[in-house]
Scaffold this active site. Structure first.
Site, PDB file in Angstrom:
ATOM      1  N   GLU A  33      -6.372   1.985 -13.540  1.00 13.59           N
ATOM      2  CA  GLU A  33      -6.450   0.641 -12.935  1.00 13.59           C
ATOM      3  C   GLU A  33      -7.657   0.544 -11.988  1.00 13.59           C
ATOM      4  O   GLU A  33      -8.392  -0.438 -11.996  1.00 13.59           O
ATOM      5  CB  GLU A  33      -5.144   0.380 -12.171  1.00 13.59           C
ATOM      6  CG  GLU A  33      -5.168  -0.898 -11.344  1.00 13.59           C
ATOM      7  CD  GLU A  33      -3.780  -1.301 -10.829  1.00 13.59           C
ATOM      8  OE1 GLU A  33      -2.774  -0.776 -11.341  1.00 13.59           O
ATOM      9  OE2 GLU A  33      -3.724  -2.151  -9.933  1.00 13.59           O
ATOM     10  N   GLY A  90      -4.478  -3.029  -6.067  1.00 14.68           N
ATOM     11  CA  GLY A  90      -4.690  -1.715  -6.694  1.00 14.68           C
ATOM     12  C   GLY A  90      -5.120  -0.649  -5.702  1.00 14.68           C
ATOM     13  O   GLY A  90      -5.657   0.397  -6.082  1.00 14.68           O
ATOM     14  N   SER A  94       0.833  -1.207   0.000  1.00 14.93           N
ATOM     15  CA  SER A  94       0.000   0.000   0.000  1.00 14.93           C
ATOM     16  C   SER A  94       0.865   1.253   0.000  1.00 14.93           C
ATOM     17  O   SER A  94       0.551   2.248  -0.654  1.00 14.93           O
ATOM     18  CB  SER A  94      -0.886   0.025   1.256  1.00 14.93           C
ATOM     19  OG  SER A  94      -1.646  -1.143   1.344  1.00 14.93           O
TER      20      SER A  94
END
Ligand code: FAD
Length: 398
Positions: free
Chosen positions: A263, A384, A152
Site C-alpha cells: 500500500e 496508510g 495510526s
C-alpha cells in the site's frame, strides 16, 4: 473547467517527461501504455461527473477487469496475471496521472490494498470463491482496519469478533473506509482474543455486503477524493461463518503490516504520477499566460520554481521505483518503503501547492484540475501511515 478543456489538458504536449527507471522491462512499458490509453479514453472525460456523483461507476471496474488490470497481484489460476510490485507502481503512477485522486484511490484500494489479503492469507476455497469476481470487477473489495478510536495505532483497535459455534460474531465500528458504501467484499480486522495485548489477538475476516448486522452508518463528506466513496461502518452482532476467518487466528496484525508495505509503495507511485501531471499542467499554463511583457515562463523565478519541483518529483519517483525493484528481487524493504511513504506524499504536497501558486487566482477556482489535485493530494500524507508515523518507522531502522 469544461470537459473539452479538460481533455485538452490531458492531451497537452509539453514535452515534459522523466527518464524511465532502469528497472523498466518491455512488459512494464506495455502496461504503462495500456493504462495511459485507458485513462485518457475512459477516465479523463468522465472524472468530473464522477466527482459530482461521489462515486466511480461499476462499469469502469468491469472495463478494467476485461483488460486484465485488476488481477495483477493475483495468481493466474484465479484469473490474475501474477505480476509484482513494479507493476503495481507503474499502474498507480499512471492512474495518478489521471489527475483524479479519488478514482486512483477507489481502484488501488481494490487491487493493491484489500484484495491481496485474500491471495496472501486465504485458503484455496476462499480464493476460488472471491478472486474471480474481484479480478473481473464484478465485486469491489475494501479493507476495514481504522476505527473511530484507532487509526495510526492499529494495535489499539477494539472491534471484537467472538467465536460462537460455527460462526464468528462481530461487534464494533470502522471509520474512513474507502469503497465502504459501494464495496461488496470487506476484509475486516477484529480482536479475537481480548486478553492478548496490543498487536496480538487481532484476526482478519471476510464480510460480504448484505450480511445481517453489517451496515453503513454514514457516507462521509470529504475535503478531496470526491469520487471515492468513504464510509463509517457498523457491526452489530454480525454473524459470519467460521470459514470466513482469513489467515491464521491472532495473526491479523502482521498480515495488515505485510500488506501495508505494498500500500505504501503504491501511495508513493500515486504521488509521483500526480506530481508529474501537476507539473505538466503548470508548464502548459505558464508558457501561455502573459504578464510583464512576456509569459510567466520567461520569469526566472517561475523557471527555477518548476525546476526545483521537477527535481524533487524525480527523486521521489526514483526512490519509489528503486524500492519496488528491491522488493521484487526479494530484499527486505521495510525501511525503504517507510522512506518512500514519508517522502513522496510530502513532495507531492509541495508540488501541487507550488503549481497552484503559479496558476494564480485560476488555481484557486473550483473546476480547474490543479485546484482539485491540491485537495486530493492532502490525504496521502495521512492515509496508510501518516508522515510522522513513517518517520518513526525509519528512525527505528537507522
Ligand atoms: C479518505 C480516507 C480514506 C481512508 N481509507 C481507509 C481504508 O480504506 N481502510 C482503513 O482501514 N483506513 C482508511 N483510512 C484511515 C487512514 O489510514 C487513517 O486516517 C490514518 O491511518 C491515520 O489515522 P487517524 O486518522 O486515526 O489519525 P490519528 O492516528 O489520530 O493521528 C492523527 C495525527 O497524529 C499524528 N501522529 C499519529 N501517530 C503519531 C506518532 N506515532 N508520532 C508522531 N505523530 C503521530 C499524525 O500527524 C497524524 O496524522 C482512510 C482515511 C481517509 C481520510
Amino acid at each position: 473547467m469544461s470537459q473539452q478543456a479538460l481533455r485538452a489538458d490531458l492531451r497537452s504536449e509539453t514535452g515534459f517527461h522523466l527518464s524511465d527507471p532502469l528497472c523498466m522491462t518491455e512488459e512494464l512499458r506495455m502496461l504503462r501504455e495500456q493504462v495511459r490509453r485507458f485513462v485518457e479514453r475512459e477516465v479523463a472525460p468522465h472524472g468530473e461527473n464522477w466527482e459530482a456523483d461521489g462515486m466511480v461507476p461499476r462499469e469502469i471496474f468491469l472495463q478494467m477487469g476485461e483488460l486484465g488490470l485488476l488481477g495483477m497481484r493475483h495468481a493466474e489460476e484465479h484469473g490474475g496475471t501474477a505480476m509484482g510490485p513494479l507493476a503495481s507502481v507503474v499502474f498507480a503512477e499512471e492512474l495518478g496521472r489521471s489527475s483524479f485522486g479519488g478514482f486512483t484511490a477507489t481502484v488501488t484500494v481494490h487491487t493493491d490494498m484489500s484484495s491481496p489479503h485474500i491471495s496472501i492469507s486465504g485458503n484455496e476455497e476462499q480464493k476460488r470463491r472471491y478472486l474471480p469476481d474481484i479480478i473481473a470487477g464484478r465485486k469491489v473489495c475494501a479493507v476495514a482496519v481504522t476505527e473511530p478510536w484507532a487509526g495510526s495505532d492499529v494495535a489499539g483497535l477494539k472491534t471484537r469478533a467472538a467465536r460462537d459455534g460455527d460462526s464468528w460474531v462481530i461487534n464494533g465500528a470502522k471509520m474512513f473506509i474507502t469503497n465502504g458504501v459501494h464495496g461488496d467484499v470487506f476484509i475486516v480486522a477484529a480482536r479475537t482474543d481480548p486478553a492478548a495485548k496490543g498487536s496480538r489477538g487481532i484476526s482478519l475476516f471476510i464480510v460480504e455486503k448484505g450480511t445481517p448486522g453489517f451496515s453503513v452508518a454514514r457516507k462521509l463528506d470529504k475535503h478531496g477524493w470526491l469520487c471515492s466513496d468513504t464510509a463509517e461502518l457498523v457491526f452489530q452482532d454480525c454473524r459470519v461463518p467460521a470459514e470466513n476467518l482469513l489467515g491464521q487466528e491472532g495473526r491479523g496484525f502482521y498480515a495488515i503490516m505485510g500488506t501495508f508495505q505494498n500500500e505504501r509503495l503504491v501511495i508513493g507511485a500515486m504521488a509521483s504520477g500526480e506530481a508529474q501531471k501537476a507539473i505538466e499542467l503548470t508548464l502548459d499554463y505558464v508558457r501561455s499566460r502573459t504578464a510583464f511583457g512576456g509569459t510567466l515562463w520567461s520569469l526566472q523565478a517561475t523557471r527555477q520554481k518548476l525546476a526545483e519541483l521537477v527535481s524533487k518529483t524525480a527523486a521521489a519517483r526514483a526512490l519509489t521505483y528503486q524500492t519496488a525493484a528491491l522488493e521484487e528481487a526479494g530484499h527486505d524493504t521495510s525501511r525503504d518503503v517507510s522512506i518512500v511513504k514519508a517522502y513522496a506524499p510530502e513532495v507531492l504536497h509541495e508540488v501541487v501547492h507550488g503549481c497552484l501558486q503559479l496558476h494564480g487566482g485560476t488555481g484557486y477556482m473550483r473546476g480547474t484540475a490543479i485546484e482539485r489535485m491540491a485537495r486530493d493530494a492532502r490525504i496521502l500524507m495521512i492515509g496508510g501511515g501518516a508522515t510522522e508515523v513513517m518517520l518513526e518507522e525509519v528512525a527505528k531502522r537507522i
